[in-house]
Scaffold this motif. Structure first.
Motif, PDB file in Angstrom:
ATOM      1  N   ALA A  26      25.993 -37.835  33.496  1.00  0.00           N
ATOM      2  CA  ALA A  26      26.429 -37.611  34.868  1.00  0.00           C
ATOM      3  C   ALA A  26      25.696 -38.633  35.743  1.00  0.00           C
ATOM      4  CB  ALA A  26      26.081 -36.197  35.315  1.00  0.00           C
ATOM      5  N   ARG A  27      26.401 -39.157  36.732  1.00  0.00           N
ATOM      6  CA  ARG A  27      25.800 -40.140  37.642  1.00  0.00           C
ATOM      7  C   ARG A  27      26.609 -40.162  38.931  1.00  0.00           C
ATOM      8  NH1 ARG A  27      29.078 -44.510  37.931  1.00  0.00           N
ATOM      9  NH2 ARG A  27      30.369 -45.050  36.145  1.00  0.00           N
ATOM     10  N   MET A  28      26.069 -40.812  39.930  1.00  0.00           N
ATOM     11  CA  MET A  28      26.801 -40.987  41.176  1.00  0.00           C
ATOM     12  C   MET A  28      27.800 -42.128  40.981  1.00  0.00           C
ATOM     13  SD  MET A  28      25.677 -38.529  42.805  1.00  0.00           S
ATOM     14  CE  MET A  28      26.575 -38.773  44.313  1.00  0.00           C
ATOM     15  N   PRO A  29      28.991 -42.010  41.555  1.00  0.00           N
ATOM     16  CA  PRO A  29      30.014 -43.043  41.348  1.00  0.00           C
ATOM     17  C   PRO A  29      29.704 -44.331  42.105  1.00  0.00           C
ATOM     18  CG  PRO A  29      30.796 -41.412  42.916  1.00  0.00           C
ATOM     19  CD  PRO A  29      29.476 -40.912  42.398  1.00  0.00           C
ATOM     20  N   LEU A  30      30.186 -45.437  41.550  1.00  0.00           N
ATOM     21  CA  LEU A  30      30.152 -46.708  42.261  1.00  0.00           C
ATOM     22  C   LEU A  30      31.167 -46.617  43.403  1.00  0.00           C
ATOM     23  CD1 LEU A  30      30.148 -49.046  39.133  1.00  0.00           C
ATOM     24  CD2 LEU A  30      28.188 -48.427  40.570  1.00  0.00           C
ATOM     25  N   PRO A  31      31.034 -47.433  44.434  1.00  0.00           N
ATOM     26  CA  PRO A  31      31.953 -47.331  45.572  1.00  0.00           C
ATOM     27  C   PRO A  31      33.436 -47.392  45.194  1.00  0.00           C
ATOM     28  CG  PRO A  31      30.106 -48.725  46.152  1.00  0.00           C
ATOM     29  CD  PRO A  31      29.983 -48.425  44.677  1.00  0.00           C
ATOM     30  N   ASP A  32      33.814 -48.305  44.305  1.00  0.00           N
ATOM     31  CA  ASP A  32      35.237 -48.403  43.931  1.00  0.00           C
ATOM     32  C   ASP A  32      35.693 -47.189  43.111  1.00  0.00           C
ATOM     33  OD1 ASP A  32      33.626 -49.376  41.792  1.00  0.00           O
ATOM     34  OD2 ASP A  32      35.353 -50.396  40.924  1.00  0.00           O
ATOM     35  N   ALA A  34      34.457 -44.083  43.477  1.00  0.00           N
ATOM     36  CA  ALA A  34      34.575 -42.991  44.446  1.00  0.00           C
ATOM     37  C   ALA A  34      35.901 -43.084  45.194  1.00  0.00           C
ATOM     38  CB  ALA A  34      33.402 -43.013  45.418  1.00  0.00           C
ATOM     39  N   GLU A  35      36.277 -44.313  45.552  1.00  0.00           N
ATOM     40  CA  GLU A  35      37.531 -44.511  46.285  1.00  0.00           C
ATOM     41  C   GLU A  35      38.745 -44.180  45.411  1.00  0.00           C
ATOM     42  OE1 GLU A  35      40.069 -48.082  48.396  1.00  0.00           O
ATOM     43  OE2 GLU A  35      37.903 -48.319  48.197  1.00  0.00           O
ATOM     44  N   SER A  36      38.767 -44.698  44.181  1.00  0.00           N
ATOM     45  CA  SER A  36      39.935 -44.470  43.329  1.00  0.00           C
ATOM     46  C   SER A  36      40.038 -43.019  42.860  1.00  0.00           C
ATOM     47  CB  SER A  36      39.934 -45.419  42.133  1.00  0.00           C
ATOM     48  OG  SER A  36      38.848 -45.159  41.284  1.00  0.00           O
ATOM     49  N   LEU A  37      38.910 -42.318  42.760  1.00  0.00           N
ATOM     50  CA  LEU A  37      38.920 -40.908  42.355  1.00  0.00           C
ATOM     51  C   LEU A  37      39.039 -39.954  43.544  1.00  0.00           C
ATOM     52  CD1 LEU A  37      36.112 -41.056  39.638  1.00  0.00           C
ATOM     53  CD2 LEU A  37      38.561 -40.736  39.231  1.00  0.00           C
ATOM     54  N   THR A  43      29.650 -36.284  45.367  1.00  0.00           N
ATOM     55  CA  THR A  43      30.213 -35.728  44.134  1.00  0.00           C
ATOM     56  C   THR A  43      29.906 -36.665  42.963  1.00  0.00           C
ATOM     57  OG1 THR A  43      32.040 -34.716  45.360  1.00  0.00           O
ATOM     58  CG2 THR A  43      32.318 -34.942  42.983  1.00  0.00           C
ATOM     59  N   PRO A  44      29.205 -36.177  41.943  1.00  0.00           N
ATOM     60  CA  PRO A  44      28.910 -37.036  40.793  1.00  0.00           C
ATOM     61  C   PRO A  44      30.118 -37.184  39.875  1.00  0.00           C
ATOM     62  CG  PRO A  44      27.972 -34.864  40.441  1.00  0.00           C
ATOM     63  CD  PRO A  44      28.578 -34.865  41.825  1.00  0.00           C
ATOM     64  N   VAL A  45      30.069 -38.201  39.039  1.00  0.00           N
ATOM     65  CA  VAL A  45      31.087 -38.404  38.011  1.00  0.00           C
ATOM     66  C   VAL A  45      30.459 -38.133  36.653  1.00  0.00           C
ATOM     67  CG1 VAL A  45      32.459 -40.071  39.304  1.00  0.00           C
ATOM     68  CG2 VAL A  45      30.628 -40.889  37.824  1.00  0.00           C
ATOM     69  N   LEU A  46      31.320 -37.867  35.681  1.00  0.00           N
ATOM     70  CA  LEU A  46      30.900 -37.736  34.297  1.00  0.00           C
ATOM     71  C   LEU A  46      31.439 -38.959  33.572  1.00  0.00           C
ATOM     72  CD1 LEU A  46      29.380 -35.710  32.515  1.00  0.00           C
ATOM     73  CD2 LEU A  46      31.590 -34.792  31.846  1.00  0.00           C
ATOM     74  N   GLY A  68      32.824 -35.160  38.086  1.00  0.00           N
ATOM     75  CA  GLY A  68      32.015 -34.205  37.344  1.00  0.00           C
ATOM     76  C   GLY A  68      32.395 -32.766  37.611  1.00  0.00           C
ATOM     77  N   GLU A  69      32.889 -32.483  38.805  1.00  0.00           N
ATOM     78  CA  GLU A  69      33.254 -31.103  39.139  1.00  0.00           C
ATOM     79  C   GLU A  69      34.531 -30.644  38.439  1.00  0.00           C
ATOM     80  OE1 GLU A  69      35.682 -32.204  43.219  1.00  0.00           O
ATOM     81  OE2 GLU A  69      33.738 -31.255  43.376  1.00  0.00           O
ATOM     82  N   ALA A  70      35.275 -31.585  37.874  1.00  0.00           N
ATOM     83  CA  ALA A  70      36.563 -31.244  37.274  1.00  0.00           C
ATOM     84  C   ALA A  70      36.573 -31.366  35.751  1.00  0.00           C
ATOM     85  CB  ALA A  70      37.647 -32.149  37.859  1.00  0.00           C
ATOM     86  N   LEU A  71      35.434 -31.717  35.152  1.00  0.00           N
ATOM     87  CA  LEU A  71      35.400 -31.974  33.707  1.00  0.00           C
ATOM     88  C   LEU A  71      34.461 -31.038  32.972  1.00  0.00           C
ATOM     89  CD1 LEU A  71      35.253 -35.859  33.712  1.00  0.00           C
ATOM     90  CD2 LEU A  71      37.214 -34.426  33.246  1.00  0.00           C
TER      91      LEU A  71
END
Length: 84
Positions: A26-32, A34-37, A43-46, A68-71
């Motif tokens: 799990a980590r924080m998303p890169l700017p691009d 975060a935008e595409s998701l 909100t972290p990503v997995l 991350g909240e959806a996986l």
């Protein structure tokens, strides 16, 4: 991601024994990302990275990044005899 049996079938007979390794974090998303998701700030990503190799030589790498909240990730853990 393709299922491991599908990848094994593709490489069957073309190489020696195949080995899989997955890295999940799990980590924080890169700017691009975060935008595409369409991620809400904070909100972290997995991130799931799968590497297939043979004789310590990489053959295939796959990467999946989602909110991350959806996986949810789960694994079967086969029981094997310890080597002596």
């Amino acid at each position: 991601m393709p299922a491991p049996p599908d990848i094994y079938a593709h490489f069957a007979g073309t190489t020696s024994r195949l080995h899989w390794r997955e890295h999940v974090r799990a980590r924080m998303p890169l700017p691009d990302e975060a935008e595409s998701l369409h991620a809400i700030p904070g909100t972290p990503v997995l991130q799931i990275t799968r590497l297939m190799s043979s004789k310590d030589r990489p053959l295939l790498m796959e990467e999946f990044i989602g909110l991350g909240e959806a996986l949810e990730v789960f694994y079967d853990l086969p029981i094997t005899k310890p080597s002596r």
